[in-house]
Design an enzyme around this catalytic site. Sequence first.
Site, short mmCIF file in Angstrom:
data_model
loop_
_atom_site.label_atom_id
_atom_site.label_comp_id
_atom_site.label_asym_id
_atom_site.label_seq_id
_atom_site.Cartn_x
_atom_site.Cartn_y
_atom_site.Cartn_z
N ASP A 31 -5.79 -59.84 -29.67
CA ASP A 31 -7.04 -60.06 -28.93
C ASP A 31 -7.72 -61.34 -29.40
OD1 ASP A 31 -7.40 -57.72 -27.22
OD2 ASP A 31 -7.41 -56.59 -29.11
N ASP A 171 -5.94 -51.13 -21.43
CA ASP A 171 -6.42 -51.53 -22.76
C ASP A 171 -7.83 -51.00 -23.03
OD1 ASP A 171 -6.97 -52.87 -25.12
OD2 ASP A 171 -6.97 -54.88 -24.23
C1 DX5 Z 1 -11.07 -54.66 -26.57
C2 DX5 Z 1 -9.69 -55.14 -26.89
C3 DX5 Z 1 -8.71 -54.05 -27.16
C4 DX5 Z 1 -9.01 -53.21 -28.36
C5 DX5 Z 1 -8.33 -51.90 -28.18
O1 DX5 Z 1 -11.83 -55.72 -26.17
O2 DX5 Z 1 -9.18 -55.88 -25.80
O3 DX5 Z 1 -7.39 -54.54 -27.23
O4 DX5 Z 1 -8.63 -53.79 -29.56
O5 DX5 Z 1 -8.71 -51.08 -29.21
P1 DX5 Z 1 -8.98 -49.52 -29.06
O6 DX5 Z 1 -7.66 -48.87 -28.79
O7 DX5 Z 1 -9.57 -49.19 -30.35
O8 DX5 Z 1 -9.93 -49.33 -27.90
ZN ZN Z 2 -7.03 -56.39 -25.73
#
Ligand code: DX5
Ligand code: ZN
Length: 212
Positions: A31, A171
């Site tokens: 990310d 996601d």
């Molecule tokens: C949020 C990110 C995600 C996040 C997902 O902005 O794009 O990829 O890291 O993490 P979890 O699974 O904890 O929601």
């Molecule tokens: Zn992400």
Amino acid sequence: MVKISVSVLSKNDHETIDKLNKTDIDFFHIDVMDGKFVNKTNFSIPKIKEVHELAEKNLDVHLMVENPGNYIDQLYFPKIEYITIHYETLNNDLTLFEKIKSNGIKCGLSVKPSTDIRDIFYLLDNLDLVLVMSVEPGYGGQSFIESSFDKVRLLKEEIIKRNLKTIISIDGGINSTNAKSCIEAGCDMLVSGTYIINSDDLKVTIDSLKKV
Ligand code: DX5
Ligand code: ZN
């Protein structure tokens, strides 16, 4: 079988990457945040390079940045399989897709929870992947937004109707309680961060998403 892309936003040290290398995950989800499109800043290019060197899986890079064009040329590493940019930052500049593909990388487009999924249908022919955000971009550990299922269903219907090969990834807030419904709705890939990273038994946790 559904692909699992583990988001290493909250934990990406050597030991964590090593442990994840030994599991059944398919991708490392990276990310990238610029402090503008989202509040936080994360994953500098040298840091991505570091993870890339340790990774024994391919990378799935999610650009949560205002100017994706500034990053694409710097993300030219062999194990990067996907670069996903946000529809909300595209400004109808389709050359960004070409830029990604000219580096031999697959091209993804992401939509925020408030964006109507039908808005991107005209772009589907250009895309290898659509990333449906099931939380507001910016932070890990948020709760899954239930209306994401309808978005995935609509998108899947369109992909099938047009006989495209575009895959659907989702996601945010993914865990064993919603993984099955995501797959049934049409997801080909699940991005999961907190649920996997915080677990004591990586194998059991990853299986609980994959083998539903
Ligand atoms: C949020 C990110 C995600 C996040 C997902 O902005 O794009 O990829 O890291 O993490 P979890 O699974 O904890 O929601
Ligand atoms: Zn992400």
